[in-house]
Design a protein around this motif. Structure first.
Motif, PDB file in Angstrom:
ATOM      1  N   ALA A  45       0.833  -1.206   0.000  1.00  0.00           N
ATOM      2  CA  ALA A  45       0.000   0.000   0.000  1.00  0.00           C
ATOM      3  C   ALA A  45       0.867   1.257   0.000  1.00  0.00           C
ATOM      4  CB  ALA A  45      -0.935  -0.010   1.206  1.00  0.00           C
ATOM      5  N   LEU A  46       1.938   1.245   0.760  1.00  0.00           N
ATOM      6  CA  LEU A  46       2.839   2.402   0.763  1.00  0.00           C
ATOM      7  C   LEU A  46       3.525   2.574  -0.596  1.00  0.00           C
ATOM      8  CD1 LEU A  46       4.430   2.057   4.316  1.00  0.00           C
ATOM      9  CD2 LEU A  46       2.913   3.874   3.517  1.00  0.00           C
ATOM     10  N   THR A  47       3.902   1.467  -1.216  1.00  0.00           N
ATOM     11  CA  THR A  47       4.495   1.526  -2.548  1.00  0.00           C
ATOM     12  C   THR A  47       3.510   2.115  -3.540  1.00  0.00           C
ATOM     13  OG1 THR A  47       5.904  -0.383  -2.085  1.00  0.00           O
ATOM     14  CG2 THR A  47       5.528   0.139  -4.407  1.00  0.00           C
ATOM     15  N   MET A  48       2.253   1.708  -3.445  1.00  0.00           N
ATOM     16  CA  MET A  48       1.232   2.263  -4.329  1.00  0.00           C
ATOM     17  C   MET A  48       1.085   3.760  -4.126  1.00  0.00           C
ATOM     18  SD  MET A  48      -1.756  -0.592  -4.077  1.00  0.00           S
ATOM     19  CE  MET A  48      -2.954   0.554  -4.695  1.00  0.00           C
ATOM     20  N   LEU A  49       1.110   4.203  -2.881  1.00  0.00           N
ATOM     21  CA  LEU A  49       0.951   5.627  -2.592  1.00  0.00           C
ATOM     22  C   LEU A  49       2.112   6.432  -3.179  1.00  0.00           C
ATOM     23  CD1 LEU A  49      -0.559   7.927  -1.157  1.00  0.00           C
ATOM     24  CD2 LEU A  49       0.811   7.421   0.866  1.00  0.00           C
ATOM     25  N   VAL A  50       3.323   6.002  -2.904  1.00  0.00           N
ATOM     26  CA  VAL A  50       4.503   6.739  -3.363  1.00  0.00           C
ATOM     27  C   VAL A  50       4.584   6.738  -4.888  1.00  0.00           C
ATOM     28  CG1 VAL A  50       7.027   6.746  -3.368  1.00  0.00           C
ATOM     29  CG2 VAL A  50       5.789   6.390  -1.227  1.00  0.00           C
ATOM     30  N   THR A  51       4.425   5.574  -5.502  1.00  0.00           N
ATOM     31  CA  THR A  51       4.534   5.513  -6.958  1.00  0.00           C
ATOM     32  C   THR A  51       3.369   6.229  -7.635  1.00  0.00           C
ATOM     33  OG1 THR A  51       3.481   3.322  -7.015  1.00  0.00           O
ATOM     34  CG2 THR A  51       5.907   3.398  -6.997  1.00  0.00           C
ATOM     35  N   GLY A  52       2.194   6.189  -7.023  1.00  0.00           N
ATOM     36  CA  GLY A  52       1.047   6.904  -7.585  1.00  0.00           C
ATOM     37  C   GLY A  52       1.280   8.405  -7.610  1.00  0.00           C
ATOM     38  N   VAL A  53       1.813   8.942  -6.518  1.00  0.00           N
ATOM     39  CA  VAL A  53       2.119  10.377  -6.469  1.00  0.00           C
ATOM     40  C   VAL A  53       3.184  10.726  -7.508  1.00  0.00           C
ATOM     41  CG1 VAL A  53       3.116  12.190  -5.023  1.00  0.00           C
ATOM     42  CG2 VAL A  53       1.391  10.655  -4.070  1.00  0.00           C
ATOM     43  N   ILE A  54       4.197   9.884  -7.619  1.00  0.00           N
ATOM     44  CA  ILE A  54       5.253  10.121  -8.612  1.00  0.00           C
ATOM     45  C   ILE A  54       4.674  10.067 -10.023  1.00  0.00           C
ATOM     46  CG2 ILE A  54       7.360   9.159  -9.623  1.00  0.00           C
ATOM     47  CD1 ILE A  54       8.164   8.377  -6.730  1.00  0.00           C
ATOM     48  N   LEU A  55       3.791   9.118 -10.294  1.00  0.00           N
ATOM     49  CA  LEU A  55       3.184   9.009 -11.622  1.00  0.00           C
ATOM     50  C   LEU A  55       2.349  10.239 -11.969  1.00  0.00           C
ATOM     51  CD1 LEU A  55       2.199   5.244 -11.654  1.00  0.00           C
ATOM     52  CD2 LEU A  55       3.777   6.386 -13.218  1.00  0.00           C
ATOM     53  N   VAL A  56       1.616  10.760 -11.003  1.00  0.00           N
ATOM     54  CA  VAL A  56       0.849  11.983 -11.247  1.00  0.00           C
ATOM     55  C   VAL A  56       1.800  13.115 -11.604  1.00  0.00           C
ATOM     56  CG1 VAL A  56      -0.584  13.752 -10.157  1.00  0.00           C
ATOM     57  CG2 VAL A  56      -1.159  11.342  -9.864  1.00  0.00           C
ATOM     58  N   GLY A  57       2.886  13.245 -10.851  1.00  0.00           N
ATOM     59  CA  GLY A  57       3.861  14.285 -11.134  1.00  0.00           C
ATOM     60  C   GLY A  57       4.504  14.131 -12.498  1.00  0.00           C
ATOM     61  N   LEU A  58       4.866  12.900 -12.852  1.00  0.00           N
ATOM     62  CA  LEU A  58       5.473  12.659 -14.168  1.00  0.00           C
ATOM     63  C   LEU A  58       4.508  12.989 -15.299  1.00  0.00           C
ATOM     64  CD1 LEU A  58       7.407   9.315 -13.515  1.00  0.00           C
ATOM     65  CD2 LEU A  58       8.408  11.564 -13.976  1.00  0.00           C
ATOM     66  N   ASN A  59       3.249  12.624 -15.127  1.00  0.00           N
ATOM     67  CA  ASN A  59       2.263  12.912 -16.169  1.00  0.00           C
ATOM     68  C   ASN A  59       1.979  14.400 -16.283  1.00  0.00           C
ATOM     69  OD1 ASN A  59       1.244  10.440 -17.574  1.00  0.00           O
ATOM     70  ND2 ASN A  59       1.069   9.758 -15.458  1.00  0.00           N
ATOM     71  N   GLN A  60       1.951  15.096 -15.165  1.00  0.00           N
ATOM     72  CA  GLN A  60       1.759  16.539 -15.219  1.00  0.00           C
ATOM     73  C   GLN A  60       2.969  17.221 -15.850  1.00  0.00           C
ATOM     74  OE1 GLN A  60       0.778  17.689 -11.188  1.00  0.00           O
ATOM     75  NE2 GLN A  60      -1.417  17.592 -11.630  1.00  0.00           N
ATOM     76  N   ALA A  61       4.150  16.716 -15.585  1.00  0.00           N
ATOM     77  CA  ALA A  61       5.361  17.294 -16.169  1.00  0.00           C
ATOM     78  C   ALA A  61       5.372  17.143 -17.692  1.00  0.00           C
ATOM     79  CB  ALA A  61       6.603  16.634 -15.567  1.00  0.00           C
ATOM     80  N   GLN A  62       4.696  16.119 -18.185  1.00  0.00           N
ATOM     81  CA  GLN A  62       4.625  15.895 -19.630  1.00  0.00           C
ATOM     82  C   GLN A  62       3.380  16.531 -20.239  1.00  0.00           C
ATOM     83  OE1 GLN A  62       5.254  11.739 -20.710  1.00  0.00           O
ATOM     84  NE2 GLN A  62       6.400  11.432 -18.822  1.00  0.00           N
ATOM     85  N   ASP A  63       2.667  17.326 -19.463  1.00  0.00           N
ATOM     86  CA  ASP A  63       1.447  18.020 -19.903  1.00  0.00           C
ATOM     87  C   ASP A  63       0.345  17.079 -20.378  1.00  0.00           C
ATOM     88  OD1 ASP A  63       2.286  20.597 -19.275  1.00  0.00           O
ATOM     89  OD2 ASP A  63       3.336  20.815 -21.190  1.00  0.00           O
ATOM     90  N   HIS A  64       0.276  15.885 -19.785  1.00  0.00           N
ATOM     91  CA  HIS A  64      -0.839  14.987 -20.077  1.00  0.00           C
ATOM     92  C   HIS A  64      -2.047  15.450 -19.278  1.00  0.00           C
ATOM     93  CE1 HIS A  64       2.257  11.601 -21.004  1.00  0.00           C
ATOM     94  NE2 HIS A  64       2.024  12.355 -22.071  1.00  0.00           N
TER      95      HIS A  64
END
Length: 117
Positions: A45-64
């Motif tokens: 669950a902690l891995t999901m939380l951390v990676t989920g936040v990182i994925l949101v950031g990566l997608n926002q950085a790519q203007d998705h």
């Protein structure tokens, strides 16, 4: 950047596999009233939380474009899962309704990710 995103998607899937796998390993003890939250469930669950936040950031950085409502619902479900697992992690036996709630919410989170477009 796509490779980095895919690595974090893979880690996110490993996290959910750990959470769901930990739940499934405790189904037999649950029928005997001896189910417990194993460390793999908390770590997943902690891995999901951390990676989920990182994925949101990566997608926002790519203007998705992101569906913020979907992400908010998924985050809320994960926070409930984390809360239940974290609070009850040291107990030898977890009550059946709490244990089933974690499994059900995990499956709900998977289907939100897959079906909500």
């Amino acid at each position: 950047m796509d490779v980095v995103t895919k690595v974090f998607v893979g880690l996110h899937i490993i996290g959910i596999a750990s959470l769901l796998g930990g739940f499934l390993t405790q189904l037999k003890p649950m029928s005997a009233g001896a189910a417990r939250f194993v460390p793999a469930m908390l770590h997943g669950a902690l891995t999901m939380l951390v990676t989920g936040v990182i994925l949101v950031g990566l997608n926002q950085a790519q203007d998705h474009s992101l569906n913020n409502i979907k992400l908010g619902v998924k985050l809320a479900v994960l926070v409930v899962i984390l809360g239940l697992v974290y609070v009850k992690r040291d107990e030898e036996k977890v009550e059946k309704p709490f244990f089933l709630a974690v499994g059900l919410l995990t499956v709900v989170n998977i289907f939100i990710a897959l079906l909500w477009t």
